[in-house]
Each structure stands twice: as C-alpha cells, then as structure tokens.
Scaffold this motif. Structure first.
Motif, short mmCIF file in Angstrom:
data_model
loop_
_atom_site.label_atom_id
_atom_site.label_comp_id
_atom_site.label_asym_id
_atom_site.label_seq_id
_atom_site.Cartn_x
_atom_site.Cartn_y
_atom_site.Cartn_z
N ALA A 5 5.52 21.75 32.51
CA ALA A 5 6.08 21.23 31.26
C ALA A 5 6.68 22.32 30.37
O ALA A 5 7.66 22.06 29.65
N ILE A 6 6.14 23.53 30.40
CA ILE A 6 6.60 24.57 29.48
C ILE A 6 8.04 25.01 29.75
O ILE A 6 8.84 25.12 28.82
N PRO A 7 8.44 25.27 31.02
CA PRO A 7 9.83 25.72 31.23
C PRO A 7 10.90 24.75 30.74
O PRO A 7 11.81 25.18 30.00
N PRO A 8 10.86 23.44 31.05
CA PRO A 8 11.90 22.56 30.49
C PRO A 8 11.81 22.41 28.98
O PRO A 8 12.82 22.23 28.31
N ALA A 9 10.60 22.49 28.43
CA ALA A 9 10.46 22.41 26.97
C ALA A 9 11.13 23.60 26.30
O ALA A 9 11.77 23.46 25.25
N LEU A 10 11.02 24.78 26.90
CA LEU A 10 11.67 25.97 26.34
C LEU A 10 13.19 25.87 26.41
O LEU A 10 13.89 26.51 25.62
N LEU A 11 13.69 25.05 27.33
CA LEU A 11 15.14 24.86 27.46
C LEU A 11 15.66 23.78 26.52
O LEU A 11 16.85 23.49 26.51
N GLY A 12 14.77 23.18 25.73
CA GLY A 12 15.18 22.18 24.77
C GLY A 12 15.29 20.78 25.32
O GLY A 12 15.86 19.89 24.66
N LYS A 13 14.79 20.53 26.51
CA LYS A 13 14.88 19.21 27.12
C LYS A 13 13.72 18.32 26.68
O LYS A 13 12.64 18.80 26.33
#
Length: 508
Positions: free
Chosen positions: A32-40
């Motif tokens: 969950a953290i990587p896409p959240a950091l991309l603003g998704k």
C-alpha cells in the motif's frame, strides 16, 4: 521487499520507525505504501492485526512534510468509527512524525468543543476524527474541508455497521474532488463496494488475504452447551467463563471478554470482580476519560480482564493479548473476525473461546459460513454440572394445574355429591320450615329421602337442578346438608333462609 528503507519514505520517518523496533513491513504495508506515495487512490483489504494503520500513516507523514496548514483548513483527514480507534491513529501519528513539524487535532466525542476549536483555529496538517464530531464542528462553522489533500477512511465496514455511511458520503462531498483517498477495510460488503466505486478514482486494490479470514496464529475453540433452564443461561455462562479461565492455567496472561450488550458488559465485569478477578468494563456509555484510563490500564498490565462491547473489537492495537472470550456469539458474523483479531497480532499466537447455546445456532452457522471453516468444538471444563448437556426435568403440567381444579366449584360439587347425598339420607329432615312453605315445596322436601333410597337415578338429580333454577333450591340444600356443616353458614342455617317467597299460585 525486505525493509522500510526500500519504500522511499522520508528519512525522518525511517528514523522514527527504527526507534520503534520495526524493521520489516507487513504485506499490506509493503503493497500500500508505494502507490500511496505516488498520489494514487488505494483500496486496501486485509484482516485485522496486519498493520493497516501504518499503511496510511507513514505515507501521509512523508507527503505532508512539505507545506503549511491554514487556519480551520486541515490538509488531511482521517475518519475512524470509534473514539478509541481515532485516538490510536493519533498515537501512531505522534510516533512516526516526532521528527517533523506536522501538527494534528483529534476530534472525538466526550471532549470539550472549546479545546478542539483552539487547535483547528491554529491550523492542523492532520485532522483525525469520528464522523459525528467532525460534522458537528462543520455545522457550527468552525471547520472547512476544502483544503483536504489526503482523505483516509479506516475500518470502513465498521462504519457501515454503525450507520455512518450517510455521514461518510456527505463528508466526501465536502472535500475537493482532486483529493487522494486511502480506503481500508477488513471486509468488503456490497454497500462499501458501492461507496468505493462512487468516490475513489481508479484505485489500486490491495488484498493481502481472503476477505473475512482469520489469522492462522489464532487457536479457535467453541464450547457448545445446553443451559439447565432458559432463565439461568447467563448465570451458567458466567460459571463456564470462570471455569475456562482457570483451566488455561499458565497459558493465560490477560484477556478481552466480548459481550453483545452494554448491560451484559457491566454484569460480567461485576461478577468477575465478585470472584476475585481483576476486571474492568468498557463500552460506549462510559465517559471518554474512563474509557481511556481503562484501556491504558489494560495495556500496562494493571488490569487483567477487559470486558468490552464491540467498541473494542475494531482496530485497537493492544499488544500481547493472550486470550479472547466471546461470552456472547456475535449477531453479525463479521464481528467475530474482528473480535478474535485482538489476539495473535504481529505473528504472535493467541487463543479464543466462544460460548454458545442452542439459541445461538443460527448466528454460529453464519460465522462458520463466513470464515469457510468449522470452529473446533471442545468439551466443557471439568467440574461443570452435567446439566449443561441435558434438558432439565420439569413437573407435569397436570400437577401444576391441580390447585386450579380444586378451586373450581363445579368440580367440587361433582366429586362430593355421593358423600353429600349419603349424609342427607342419614340426617333428620328439618320439618318446621317446610310446614309453612307453599304446596309446591312439598315435593322438594321429600326429595332427599328419595335420593337416599335411589342415589343414582338421574331424574331426581335433574329435579333438584330445576328447583334451584326456580329459586326453591334452599329446601333441597337444607335437606341434603342438614346433618353436616354448611359451607359459609357454620353449623346452623337461619329459618328465614329456608322459607320460600314465591308468589301465590292463585294470584299468578
């Protein structure tokens, strides 16, 4: 993915994580953290106890590290279903943001509006709230949600159970359309799925475990027993609970005991205290300060037994809980998954018990259907009465109604008629009153003698019933019972009661 350093988090966040002792992210955190950091937008589905809180807290702190909050316009918003869960999110935020200058406000019930207004007026980066209190502030004109950049909905299925979905929809409409949304839930009912389809924009769906599954580190046990009587069910369940606690012995450290109703929470806690157990209740009717003290006491070990309603079933991270007791079978199958998820967290083992009676079979079947496996049955602890498996013997219904039959005057007259007729045959006939009676009464006076000679002839009994209907049954009664006591009149009947006041046949 082996550690947090590979997730592109802010170095200050990584420093805070290292001080907490965590090195490896959980599956939900790693995905969950990587896409959240991309603003998704992120839709996360994972069973309880898998670290969902850090899945959105860590990227939020990283994304909000740049920028500044304005008065009454929070930059991010976290919605939680209960006060305790909101307070827990606030604690996580404090832990992971302690090396940053981010500010937060916690809006929950049971706390003064004035103190919360002061925090909002100064401007906060993160606003953590329950839906009801958030809307209260908004309707009072103390809060604007047009500056929200990141919105998080935690424990969405619990929001559905508590009736918050209309409030959630309204809050979504008050925030900008361009916001980033992080949506987390343990289960995905149809109503929650509709909500995500409406308000999330092309979300990255992360499902690290099958919906509504239970952790493999939890040992589940079911004690199914039949109470001796329906009105003794609760009392015998409390006895069973104490027996199970004692049977665990050294394996027992502490426990959360879940009840369906708030009143039952108080009763069970009081009962455990009476028998010397260190127990405290927690439910929605208690003051927030009391609930906070109770949770803190359970966490630090000063309280051994936490007797709770479902207010403690969702999202609360209470480490090192060794046992969960479902004193009541939950009426909503999803609640079972959340309740037992309070133990066996972070890879640790846990033991759960559920007490069930035949009245709970419908709910029990729904739970086993949801988790796709039967809950192992275990025998009641040694020392429990054997009537837990038998129906009690009850008195026959006829015996219970016997006093009613004796009070029936028709039954009394029928059963005592032969004896009364025999008395009338042996007793002398009272002649004086009869001499003054009209001629029509002569046959009535002679009736007792005839009855004595032929007590079984039905025409004589019919004659006596007819004389009673015409108002001349007093002479019959006096002849039948003249030698014995008369009910209600003692041993003597006044003469005037035996007289007939019928009209003269000639006048008629």
């Amino acid at each position: 993915m082996t550690n947090f350093s590979e997730l592109n988090l802010d170095p200050k966040v990584l420093q805070a994580i290292e001080e907490t002792g965590y090195l490896t992210p959980t599956p939900i955190q790693a995905q969950a953290i990587p896409p959240a950091l991309l603003g998704k937008d992120v839709l996360g589905i994972a069973q309880t106890g898998t670290g969902k809180t850090a899945s959105f807290t860590l990227p939020m702190v990283t994304l909000l590290s740049k920028g500044r909050a304005r008065a009454r316009m929070p930059r991010s918003l976290v919605l939680a279903p209960t006060r305790e869960l909101a307070a827990q999110v606030a604690e996580n935020f404090d832990t992971y943001s302690k090396y940053t200058k981010l500010t937060k406000a916690l809006l929950i019930g049971g706390v003064s509006f004035n103190e919360q207004d002061k925090l909002i007026d100064r401007g906060v980066d993160v606003l953590i709230a329950t839906p009801g209190r958030l809307l209260d502030h908004f309707e009072r004109g103390k809060l604007l949600l047009t500056g929200v950049q990141i919105m998080v909905v935690d424990e969405a299925d619990r929001m559905l159970d508590m009736g918050f979905i209309p409030d959630i929809e309204r809050i979504f409409q008050l925030t900008p359309f361009t916001r980033q949304t992080l949506f987390f839930s343990a289960t995905m009912p149809p109503e929650i799925e509709r909500l995500t389809n409406t308000f999330l924009n092309a979300p990255v769906k992360i499902e690290v475990a099958r919906q509504a599954t239970t952790s493999e580190t939890i040992s589940q046990r079911l004690v199914h027993f039949r109470p001796s009587r329906k009105d003794r069910t609760a009392s015998e369940k409390r006895t069973m609970l104490r027996a199970l606690i004692e049977a665990e012995g050294d394996a027992f450290r502490n426990a959360i005991i879940f009840c369906n109703r708030k009143v039952e929470v108080d009763v069970v806690a009081k009962s455990l205290k009476k028998y010397g157990y260190n127990a405290e209740p927690i439910h929605g009717d208690l003051d927030q300060s009391h609930r906070t003290r109770t949770l803190d006491g359970f966490r630090d070990g000063s309280i051994t037994f936490l007797v709770a309603s479902d207010v403690a079933a969702r999202g609360l991270d209470i480490p090192n809980v060794s046992h969960i007791f479902n004193f009541d079978v939950p009426t909503h199958a999803e609640d079972y998954v959340h309740r037992i998820g309070r133990t066996g967290r972070a890879g640790k083992t846990g033991i759960t018990y559920m007490l069930a009676t035949p009245a709970d079979d419908k709910y029990l079947a729904a739970i086993e259907d949801l988790v796709k496996q039967p809950i192992p049955r275990v025998e009641a602890p040694a020392g429990m009465p054997e009537n837990s498996r038998k129906e009690p013997s009850r008195p026959e219904p006829e015996t219970e109604r016997e006093p009613t039959r004796r009070r029936n005057p028709r039954k009394v007259r029928s059963s005592s008629a032969p004896a009364a007729e025999a008395q009338a045959a042996e007793a002398p006939v009272v002649a004086a009153p009869v001499a003054q009676a009209p001629v029509a009464e002569v046959n009535v006076v002679a009736a007792p003698a005839e009855v004595a000679e032929r007590p079984e002839r039905p025409e004589r009994r019919q004659s006596r019933r007819s004389s009673s209907r015409t108002g001349r049954g007093e002479a019959r009664d006096g002849g039948r019972d003249g030698g014995g006591p008369v009910v209600g009149m003692g041993d003597h009947v006044p003469d005037f009661l035996l007289r007939s006041f019928a009209a003269d046949p000639k006048e008629v």
